[in-house]
Scaffold this motif. Structure first.
Motif, PDB file in Angstrom:
ATOM      1  N   MET A 119       0.841  -1.192   0.000  1.00  9.68           N
ATOM      2  CA  MET A 119       0.000   0.000   0.000  1.00  9.68           C
ATOM      3  C   MET A 119       0.879   1.246   0.000  1.00  9.68           C
ATOM      4  N   MET A 120       0.562   2.199  -0.878  1.00  2.13           N
ATOM      5  CA  MET A 120       1.323   3.448  -0.927  1.00  2.13           C
ATOM      6  C   MET A 120       1.015   4.280   0.315  1.00  2.13           C
ATOM      7  N   LYS A 121       2.069   4.804   0.925  1.00  5.93           N
ATOM      8  CA  LYS A 121       1.889   5.591   2.129  1.00  5.93           C
ATOM      9  C   LYS A 121       1.247   6.937   1.815  1.00  5.93           C
ATOM     10  N   LYS A 122       0.404   7.415   2.742  1.00  7.27           N
ATOM     11  CA  LYS A 122      -0.161   8.755   2.616  1.00  7.27           C
ATOM     12  C   LYS A 122       0.873   9.771   3.074  1.00  7.27           C
ATOM     13  N   LYS A 123       0.968  10.870   2.343  1.00  7.32           N
ATOM     14  CA  LYS A 123       1.940  11.915   2.644  1.00  7.32           C
ATOM     15  C   LYS A 123       1.330  12.946   3.586  1.00  7.32           C
ATOM     16  N   VAL A 124       2.095  13.291   4.629  1.00 11.46           N
ATOM     17  CA  VAL A 124       1.636  14.211   5.669  1.00 11.46           C
ATOM     18  C   VAL A 124       2.495  15.467   5.672  1.00 11.46           C
ATOM     19  N   ALA A 125       1.844  16.613   5.813  1.00 10.60           N
ATOM     20  CA  ALA A 125       2.546  17.886   5.989  1.00 10.60           C
ATOM     21  C   ALA A 125       2.075  18.549   7.279  1.00 10.60           C
ATOM     22  N   ILE A 126       2.989  19.227   7.953  1.00  5.47           N
ATOM     23  CA  ILE A 126       2.701  19.923   9.202  1.00  5.47           C
ATOM     24  C   ILE A 126       2.760  21.423   8.948  1.00  5.47           C
ATOM     25  N   ILE A 127       1.708  22.144   9.357  1.00  4.91           N
ATOM     26  CA  ILE A 127       1.697  23.604   9.259  1.00  4.91           C
ATOM     27  C   ILE A 127       1.851  24.162  10.668  1.00  4.91           C
ATOM     28  N   GLY A 128       2.985  24.826  10.917  1.00  9.06           N
ATOM     29  CA  GLY A 128       3.277  25.337  12.246  1.00  9.06           C
ATOM     30  C   GLY A 128       4.265  24.433  12.962  1.00  9.06           C
ATOM     31  N   GLY A 129       5.283  25.017  13.570  1.00  9.47           N
ATOM     32  CA  GLY A 129       6.344  24.218  14.175  1.00  9.47           C
ATOM     33  C   GLY A 129       6.514  24.434  15.656  1.00  9.47           C
ATOM     34  N   GLY A 130       5.434  24.420  16.401  1.00  6.50           N
ATOM     35  CA  GLY A 130       5.498  24.615  17.852  1.00  6.50           C
ATOM     36  C   GLY A 130       5.530  23.308  18.620  1.00  6.50           C
ATOM     37  N   GLN A 131       5.331  23.418  19.948  1.00  3.96           N
ATOM     38  CA  GLN A 131       5.412  22.253  20.828  1.00  3.96           C
ATOM     39  C   GLN A 131       4.354  21.210  20.505  1.00  3.96           C
ATOM     40  N   ILE A 132       3.110  21.649  20.280  1.00  6.50           N
ATOM     41  CA  ILE A 132       2.039  20.687  20.023  1.00  6.50           C
ATOM     42  C   ILE A 132       2.280  19.946  18.714  1.00  6.50           C
ATOM     43  N   ALA A 133       2.833  20.633  17.718  1.00  6.15           N
ATOM     44  CA  ALA A 133       3.137  19.983  16.440  1.00  6.15           C
ATOM     45  C   ALA A 133       4.179  18.898  16.627  1.00  6.15           C
ATOM     46  N   GLU A 134       5.198  19.206  17.417  1.00  4.18           N
ATOM     47  CA  GLU A 134       6.302  18.262  17.604  1.00  4.18           C
ATOM     48  C   GLU A 134       5.951  17.125  18.548  1.00  4.18           C
ATOM     49  N   ASN A 135       5.372  17.470  19.702  1.00  4.35           N
ATOM     50  CA  ASN A 135       5.166  16.475  20.753  1.00  4.35           C
ATOM     51  C   ASN A 135       3.928  15.612  20.569  1.00  4.35           C
ATOM     52  N   VAL A 136       2.975  16.088  19.773  1.00  4.70           N
ATOM     53  CA  VAL A 136       1.735  15.332  19.575  1.00  4.70           C
ATOM     54  C   VAL A 136       1.595  14.868  18.126  1.00  4.70           C
ATOM     55  N   HIS A 137       1.546  15.792  17.189  1.00  5.24           N
ATOM     56  CA  HIS A 137       1.253  15.433  15.796  1.00  5.24           C
ATOM     57  C   HIS A 137       2.376  14.618  15.171  1.00  5.24           C
TER      58      HIS A 137
END
Length: 345
Positions: free
Chosen positions: A1-19
């Motif tokens: 199965m081809m992997k789904k590509k993910v992008a993150i908008i915003g580089g704060g703590q919640i983006a790093e530690n959760v998403h």
């Protein structure tokens, strides 16, 4: 199965530690890029997290990377434009709370997601706790009977965030209501089946944050403290029930923090964290259900539900429709507090 590509908008703590932390656990996904306004910061974020590409121009990122999934982790003011851009680029979107600052924006986001056939969900993670799942099941079974009074608490004694833009009304849209209270309101309304709201009455205060400058979450500038530090509201439901909301960044209470919801029905009462159901028999308290500790694994369950929905599984989400409903409620509460009169929805 081809992997789904993910992008993150915003580089704060919640983006790093959760998403990012959760996406890395999913074999079905590949994080391809992060986008932020500060090049040095977003480059560092990408390097720390092993993300191959970073951008300061979202349009360029979408054009080159063509992600399938986007996490929006920006300050509240920018949720609307970032969610809309992701939807317009045919992405499924997971956005931090609140949905937006304006209810009309939340409505447009919801309607656009429906029109595009895309998943739109918000990180109201407390509703994903096992405690909430258990209470929801028991409430739906009728164990509490007719629930006519609900007390919602999202309180800190002195927990004004000393980082980010939490004290900037223009960027955040408000203080503890839009940051903390909205979380507990969502969990309460979810258990109740997201009933229709009839009227709200509210009063807010700025008594501590503009005087003190340091608390349990760091330091802030009291001369730039632009949000409420406490807010209290009565919320009348169309079915005649009443919700009482208490929320604060700073309030002279005994406990350092209170984040909970209490339900009163005509058959039994309940508290959310840890989940407990009880009733009275001849003046004696009788326990019907009791968990010793509350489930702390809420963020990952919220993230997992979103990813699973993107993969085609029929799971519960804090979706665009409910996001719009709670944004309407938050907006009405603020309007009531500002005008000094009740607001009918």
């Amino acid at each position: 199965m081809m992997k789904k590509k993910v992008a993150i908008i915003g580089g704060g703590q919640i983006a790093e530690n959760v998403h990012v932390a959760h996406y890395k656990t999913r074999d079905e996904l590949e994080i391809v890029a992060v986008c932020g306004v500060n090049e040095e910061s977003v480059k560092s974020f990408a390097e720390r997290n092993g993300i191959p590409n970073y951008y300061t121009d979202a349009a360029e990122m979408y054009s080159i990377e063509k992600p399938d999934i986007v996490s929006v982790c920006t300050p509240n003011l920018f949720h609307f434009e970032n969610v809309m851009q992701a939807l317009e680029n045919d992405c499924d979107v997971f956005c931090e709370k609140p949905p937006a600052i304006k209810a009309d924006d939340a409505r447009v986001m919801y309607e656009t997601a429906i029109a595009k056939g895309k998943v739109l969900a918000y990180d109201f993670h407390h509703r994903f706790a096992d405690d909430v799942t258990i209470l929801k099941e028991k409430v739906d079974e009728g164990m509490l009977g007719d629930i006519y009074f609900v007390k919602v608490k999202a309180l800190r004694r002195n927990g004004i965030p000393g980082w980010g833009s939490f004290t900037n009304k223009e960027i955040q849209g408000g203080g503890p209501l839009i940051d903390l209270g909205i979380h507990m309101l969502d969990a309460a309304l979810y258990i109740l089946g997201y009933p229709n709201i009839k009227k709200v009455t509210a009063k807010m205060f700025q008594k501590i944050g503009n005087k003190k400058s340091e608390g349990s979450f760091g330091k802030w500038d009291p001369t730039k403290f632009g949000v409420e530090d406490s807010l209290f509201s009565h919320i009348e439901l169309e079915n005649g029930s009443l919700l009482q909301l208490e929320t604060s960044f700073a309030l002279n209470i005994k406990e350092k923090s209170e984040m909970n919801v209490e339900f009163c029905g005509d058959q039994a009462g309940a508290i959310m964290f840890p989940a407990e159901i009880y009733t009275d028999e001849k003046g004696e308290l009788v326990s019907l259900l009791k968990r010793e500790t509350a489930d702390s694994d809420r963020h990952s369950k919220s993230m997992s539900a979103f990813v699973n929905r993107c993969l085609g599984k029929n799971v519960m989400l804090a979706d665009g429709k409910q996001g719009y409903a709670i944004q309407q409620l938050v907006e009405a509460i603020y309007q009531s507090a500002e005008k000094g009169e009740s607001v009918t929805l």
